[in-house]
Each structure stands twice: as C-alpha cells, then as structure tokens.
Design a protein around this motif. Structure first.
Motif, PDB file in Angstrom:
ATOM      1  N   ARG A   9       0.631  -1.133  -0.335  1.00 50.46           N
ATOM      2  CA  ARG A   9      -0.169   0.544   0.216  1.00 50.46           C
ATOM      3  C   ARG A   9       0.661   1.627   0.306  1.00 50.46           C
ATOM      4  O   ARG A   9       1.957   0.929   0.250  1.00 50.46           O
ATOM      5  CB  ARG A   9      -1.015   0.171   1.444  1.00 50.46           C
ATOM      6  N   PRO A  25      -6.621   5.807  -0.302  1.00 47.13           N
ATOM      7  CA  PRO A  25      -7.291   5.759  -1.363  1.00 47.13           C
ATOM      8  C   PRO A  25      -8.145   6.475  -1.364  1.00 47.13           C
ATOM      9  O   PRO A  25      -8.522   6.639  -0.112  1.00 47.13           O
ATOM     10  CB  PRO A  25      -7.697   4.449  -1.626  1.00 47.13           C
ATOM     11  N   GLN A  48     -11.064   6.097  -5.345  1.00 45.52           N
ATOM     12  CA  GLN A  48     -10.381   4.887  -5.330  1.00 45.52           C
ATOM     13  C   GLN A  48     -10.853   3.980  -4.309  1.00 45.52           C
ATOM     14  O   GLN A  48     -10.788   2.609  -4.725  1.00 45.52           O
ATOM     15  CB  GLN A  48      -9.359   4.922  -5.146  1.00 45.52           C
ATOM     16  N   SER A  49     -11.131   4.093  -3.339  1.00 54.40           N
ATOM     17  CA  SER A  49     -12.168   2.800  -2.581  1.00 54.40           C
ATOM     18  C   SER A  49     -13.272   2.627  -3.128  1.00 54.40           C
ATOM     19  O   SER A  49     -13.369   1.147  -3.048  1.00 54.40           O
ATOM     20  CB  SER A  49     -12.586   3.303  -0.938  1.00 54.40           C
ATOM     21  N   LEU A  84     -13.463   2.120  -6.374  1.00 52.74           N
ATOM     22  CA  LEU A  84     -12.895   0.831  -7.405  1.00 52.74           C
ATOM     23  C   LEU A  84     -12.891  -0.536  -7.254  1.00 52.74           C
ATOM     24  O   LEU A  84     -12.509  -0.697  -7.251  1.00 52.74           O
ATOM     25  CB  LEU A  84     -11.806   2.054  -8.322  1.00 52.74           C
ATOM     26  N   LEU A  85     -11.668  -0.173  -5.777  1.00 52.06           N
ATOM     27  CA  LEU A  85     -11.047  -1.398  -5.134  1.00 52.06           C
ATOM     28  C   LEU A  85     -13.125  -2.349  -4.635  1.00 52.06           C
ATOM     29  O   LEU A  85     -12.410  -3.923  -4.069  1.00 52.06           O
ATOM     30  CB  LEU A  85     -10.520  -0.980  -3.709  1.00 52.06           C
ATOM     31  N   GLU A 114      -1.366  -1.776  -4.452  1.00 53.23           N
ATOM     32  CA  GLU A 114      -2.824  -1.361  -4.274  1.00 53.23           C
ATOM     33  C   GLU A 114      -2.295  -0.697  -5.318  1.00 53.23           C
ATOM     34  O   GLU A 114      -3.450   0.087  -6.200  1.00 53.23           O
ATOM     35  CB  GLU A 114      -3.344  -1.006  -2.419  1.00 53.23           C
ATOM     36  N   ASP A 115      -1.955   0.555  -5.139  1.00 52.63           N
ATOM     37  CA  ASP A 115      -1.990   1.952  -6.265  1.00 52.63           C
ATOM     38  C   ASP A 115      -2.115   1.473  -7.337  1.00 52.63           C
ATOM     39  O   ASP A 115      -2.407   2.118  -8.514  1.00 52.63           O
ATOM     40  CB  ASP A 115      -0.835   2.860  -5.269  1.00 52.63           C
ATOM     41  N   ILE A 142      -5.208   0.182  -8.548  1.00 54.40           N
ATOM     42  CA  ILE A 142      -6.228   1.046  -8.519  1.00 54.40           C
ATOM     43  C   ILE A 142      -6.040   2.087  -9.796  1.00 54.40           C
ATOM     44  O   ILE A 142      -7.206   2.712 -10.759  1.00 54.40           O
ATOM     45  CB  ILE A 142      -5.705   2.261  -7.313  1.00 54.40           C
ATOM     46  N   LYS A 143      -4.869   2.324 -10.539  1.00 57.19           N
ATOM     47  CA  LYS A 143      -4.248   2.964 -11.804  1.00 57.19           C
ATOM     48  C   LYS A 143      -5.510   2.052 -12.799  1.00 57.19           C
ATOM     49  O   LYS A 143      -5.783   2.484 -13.639  1.00 57.19           O
ATOM     50  CB  LYS A 143      -3.082   3.444 -11.924  1.00 57.19           C
ATOM     51  N   THR A 150      -8.690   2.417 -12.927  1.00 50.98           N
ATOM     52  CA  THR A 150      -9.409   3.515 -13.028  1.00 50.98           C
ATOM     53  C   THR A 150      -9.438   3.521 -15.143  1.00 50.98           C
ATOM     54  O   THR A 150     -10.241   4.000 -15.333  1.00 50.98           O
ATOM     55  CB  THR A 150      -8.410   5.286 -12.808  1.00 50.98           C
TER      56      THR A 150
END
Ligand SMILES: C[S@@+](CC[C@H](N)C(=O)[O-])C[C@H]1O[C@@H](n2cnc3c(N)ncnc32)[C@H](O)[C@@H]1O
Length: 220
Positions: A15, A19, A23-24, A26-27, A79-80, A83-84, A87
């Motif tokens: 992590r 987020p 973003q949260s 999306l997860l 995680e980042d 997320i990318k 997105t």
C-alpha cells in the motif's frame, strides 16, 4: 514441507497513499467483478496472456488496448497499481482485463495446464543485496510453475535492468528444459521490440543510464 513453505515474499510494500473515496469505490465495487477466477476463465478470446507484477499498468493497459481479442490477466499486490488499472479499465470500458491483487504464484498454481499463450514479467524487483537475492521472483520454482500453465510455443518475456539478476535468470533457464531462449545475437536482447512498450521502471533505468535486458523465451 511443501515448496510453498519456502516461498519468500518477492515484493516490497502493498500500500502507498490512502485511497480516495473514488478509489475505495473502485476497490470495493469494481475489483470483485474484474478479479480473475481460474474456475471461470474469460471466454471468447483468441488467446490469454498473463502479466506478473504490472506495477503502474502501463504495459498491461497498452497490450489490452492494442489486442482487444486477447484476454489479459494482470497480477500485482501493490494496491496503487491496481487502482491505476481499475481507473483506466472503467473509464475506457476495457473488457479484456482480469486482475489478481496479490502474489501471482497463488493464481498460477490454480490456472489450467497449457492455457496461457504469453507471459510478461517486466523489471521484477531486483533485490540487489546478496542476503535478499533469495526473494527474487524469477527462479527455478517460478519457471516450473509457468512451464505447466504455458502452452507449447507460448512466449515468456522478461525485462530487467539488473545485470546480476539477468545472469541468475539465464542460469535458471539453462536448467529448465521446457523453455528455450530465442536470442540469436545481442541485438535480440538489447533492443526492446516494438510491441513491448516502455514501463515506468524501464524509463527509470534509461534515465539513470543502466543497461536493459529484454529476454524472450519459448515454451517447448
Ligand atoms: C520493480 S516493479 C516493476 C513494475 C512494472 N512491471 C514496471 O516495469 O514498471 C516490480 C513489481 O512486481 C510486483 N511483484 C513482486 N512480486 C510479485 C509477485 N509475486 N506477484 C505479482 N507481482 C509481484 C511488485 O509489487 C512491483 O510492483
């Protein structure tokens, strides 16, 4: 004791920044429906490609956009990075990406034999200190796992900017009869092929003046 008991963590942090609300979402909402399930692999695609450790997702997304008729499975514990990709997948409505947010080896063990047509491992964590070298992902165990799931004729692409890692990789491949190195001349591993876009770590190696190695192996 099983081989897994010896398996060491091959990645750094999982992590980064906390987020945002979007973003949260999306997860929580999109990741579950886009998570790769080996029991129900994507249907209706010409081929299935696997990327291990996609980082910021530059290469995974490029391949997915260029090859809408290919299913891409991307694995990444960070995680980042996930997320990318989430997105981009949701904004561009990309249909052909499935994700595994975690260690790729977990999912590779569950994939059906000879069902993967291409695998990418781009700039895996180099673990340069001698005492950490055993954390390197590309080793005999991983090659055996990949040899099971890749079909004969399938290609495995590996990039690195660590000369020492390149050497230990080639040593592992030399001992794995199910893969053959395709290079006939130094240009074959020194020059990045046109359908192999630059990733963030590749660009960093260029900026910092490190040599890069672009290896291609074939599953025999
Ligand atoms: C140095 S970064 C390179 C990222 C990207 N491929 C690039 O070239 O910019 C290595 C990535 O591999 C991921 N990684 C390490 N071990 C992994 C594993 N066992 N399964 C999946 N990803 C892994 C790390 O989290 C990290 O994002």
């Amino acid at each position: 004791m099983s081989e897994r008991d010896h398996e060491l963590r091959s990645y750094g942090r999982r992590r980064g920044r906390k987020p945002s609300a979007r973003q949260s979402q999306l997860l929580v909402e999109d990741l579950p429906r886009l998570t790769f399930d080996p029991a129900t692999p994507p249907q209706g695609y010409r081929q299935t490609w696997l990327e291990i450790g996609f980082g910021g997702g530059e290469h995974l997304l490029w391949q997915a956009r260029q090859n809408p008729d290919v299913a891409l499975i991307g694995c990444e514990p960070f995680e980042d990075g996930v997320i990318k990709v989430l997105t981009a997948v949701t904004t561009e409505e990309l249909k052909n990406i499935r994700l595994h947010m975690g260690d790729a080896r977990e999912i590779v063990r569950a994939i059906a034999p000879a069902s993967i047509d291409r695998t990418f491992i781009l700039f895996p964590d180099p673990w340069p200190k001698r005492k950490h070298r055993k954390r390197r992902l590309v080793n005999a165990t991983l090659l055996a796992l990949l040899a099971r799931v890749m079909r004969p004729g399938a290609e495995l692409r590996i990039g690195t900017d660590s000369g020492d890692y390149a050497r230990t990789m080639l040593e592992a491949f030399a001992l794995e009869p199910r893969f053959r190195w395709t290079a006939a001349s130094p240009e074959d591993w020194r020059i990045r092929p046109a359908d192999w876009p630059e990733t963030r770590y590749d660009a960093k190696a260029v900026r910092e003046g490190r040599p890069r190695y672009y290896f291609r192996f074939l599953r025999i």
